[in-house]
Write a protein that holds these residues in place. Structure first.
Motif, PDB file in Angstrom:
ATOM      1  N   LEU A 294      20.337 -12.568  -2.559  1.00  0.00           N
ATOM      2  CA  LEU A 294      18.987 -12.768  -2.029  1.00  0.00           C
ATOM      3  C   LEU A 294      18.201 -11.466  -2.040  1.00  0.00           C
ATOM      4  O   LEU A 294      17.009 -11.455  -2.393  1.00  0.00           O
ATOM      5  N   THR A 295      18.843 -10.377  -1.647  1.00  0.00           N
ATOM      6  CA  THR A 295      18.129  -9.106  -1.574  1.00  0.00           C
ATOM      7  C   THR A 295      17.654  -8.636  -2.952  1.00  0.00           C
ATOM      8  O   THR A 295      16.597  -8.027  -3.072  1.00  0.00           O
ATOM      9  N   GLU A 296      18.415  -8.933  -3.978  1.00  0.00           N
ATOM     10  CA  GLU A 296      18.010  -8.555  -5.336  1.00  0.00           C
ATOM     11  C   GLU A 296      16.784  -9.358  -5.763  1.00  0.00           C
ATOM     12  O   GLU A 296      15.849  -8.822  -6.370  1.00  0.00           O
TER      13      GLU A 296
ATOM     14  N   LEU B 211      11.921 -13.595   8.901  1.00  0.00           N
ATOM     15  CA  LEU B 211      11.978 -12.709   7.739  1.00  0.00           C
ATOM     16  C   LEU B 211      10.663 -12.756   6.957  1.00  0.00           C
ATOM     17  O   LEU B 211      10.182 -11.724   6.461  1.00  0.00           O
ATOM     18  N   ALA B 212      10.097 -13.945   6.844  1.00  0.00           N
ATOM     19  CA  ALA B 212       8.803 -14.075   6.154  1.00  0.00           C
ATOM     20  C   ALA B 212       7.724 -13.278   6.884  1.00  0.00           C
ATOM     21  O   ALA B 212       6.926 -12.569   6.262  1.00  0.00           O
TER      22      ALA B 212
ATOM     23  N   ALA C 261      12.791  -0.750  -1.122  1.00  0.00           N
ATOM     24  CA  ALA C 261      14.188  -0.565  -0.709  1.00  0.00           C
ATOM     25  C   ALA C 261      14.337  -0.634   0.805  1.00  0.00           C
ATOM     26  O   ALA C 261      15.309  -1.218   1.323  1.00  0.00           O
ATOM     27  N   LEU C 262      13.368  -0.072   1.523  1.00  0.00           N
ATOM     28  CA  LEU C 262      13.420  -0.100   2.982  1.00  0.00           C
ATOM     29  C   LEU C 262      13.306  -1.528   3.508  1.00  0.00           C
ATOM     30  O   LEU C 262      14.080  -1.946   4.386  1.00  0.00           O
TER      31      LEU C 262
ATOM     32  N   VAL D 276      15.880  -6.551   5.716  1.00  0.00           N
ATOM     33  CA  VAL D 276      16.210  -7.971   5.553  1.00  0.00           C
ATOM     34  C   VAL D 276      17.719  -8.155   5.471  1.00  0.00           C
ATOM     35  O   VAL D 276      18.296  -9.051   6.122  1.00  0.00           O
ATOM     36  N   HIS D 277      18.364  -7.304   4.685  1.00  0.00           N
ATOM     37  CA  HIS D 277      19.828  -7.397   4.557  1.00  0.00           C
ATOM     38  C   HIS D 277      20.516  -7.190   5.905  1.00  0.00           C
ATOM     39  O   HIS D 277      21.447  -7.936   6.263  1.00  0.00           O
TER      40      HIS D 277
END
Length: 231
Positions: A112-114, A189-190, A217-218, A223-224
């Protein structure tokens, strides 16, 4: 944007699913055809004046002077300034979202993060251009009026639509166990992503030095961490 706002993403992401796009602003029927480029000149002039001076000082008189068109041309397309500036917001948003990647389902094995990083990498790079819908929308959200401008109403509808579709994407990509433990996590998260891109947009108006890769990246790390904390 992106986007308070923003932000958000391509037509498939904005319009898909159960979160409809804002209703069209209708203009009166016309008896003859105006030159196609006149409408664009009017929208551009209105956007530039609103960005420079704010909502109240943006007048039909200034718009006609900037566009080089007569008053009759403005009223050919728009019943008043309120409808005109709302259309500036809509037109700007349509142009912006057409350049954004869709929030499509991730391929098997793609984290998901990717996928989020891929979307944000494009979206955040569009912020320095200060899209008119963000600039005018943010300006109007900070102002209180007895009668709410149509442009402000439309901007908030756009944000709600973006947030809803981004939350739907998170809900599709999060595991069932995470959703069971924290059912409101997709919405949170949204909201986080939109608030973060809002902040970056405003910060860039103050200080132009920024690194989009570091920002992406931050946000992805946050989120991660939020997902990982669910256990």
């Amino acid at each position: 944007m992106l986007a308070t706002g923003l932000n958000a993403f391509a037509e498939r992401a904005i319009l898909g699913g159960p979160h409809p796009a804002p209703a069209e602003i209708r203009t009166p029927s016309r008896r003859r055809q105006e030159p196609a480029d006149s409408r664009g000149l009017i929208l551009d002039a209105a956007a530039r004046i609103a960005a420079e001076s704010g909502y109240e000082p943006t007048t039909i008189s200034k718009i006609t002077k900037r566009s080089g068109l007569p008053v009759s041309s403005v009223y050919w397309y728009f019943k008043d300034k309120d409808e005109l500036l709302a259309e500036v917001v809509r037109h700007s948003f349509d142009e912006w979202r057409a350049q954004q990647p869709a929030l499509a389902p991730l391929a098997a094995g793609v984290p998901l993060t990717e996928g989020l990083a891929a979307v944000l990498s494009t979206s955040v790079r569009s912020l320095p251009a200060a899209p008119d819908f963000l600039r005018i929308g943010h300006m109007l959200t900070l102002e209180k009026r007895e009668t709410e401008p149509a442009a402000r109403t439309l901007f908030l509808q756009i944000r709600d639509s973006v947030e809803g579709n981004l939350a739907d994407w998170f809900a599709r990509e999060l595991t069932p166990s995470v959703l069971t433990t924290r059912p409101r996590l997709p919405q949170h998260l949204a909201q986080l992503v939109i608030a973060a891109t809002d902040g970056l947009f405003l910060a860039h108006q103050i200080h132009e030095a920024w690194n989009p890769d570091e920002f992406v990246a931050l946000i992805v790390d946050i989120v991660h961490a939020s997902i990982a904390a669910t256990g």
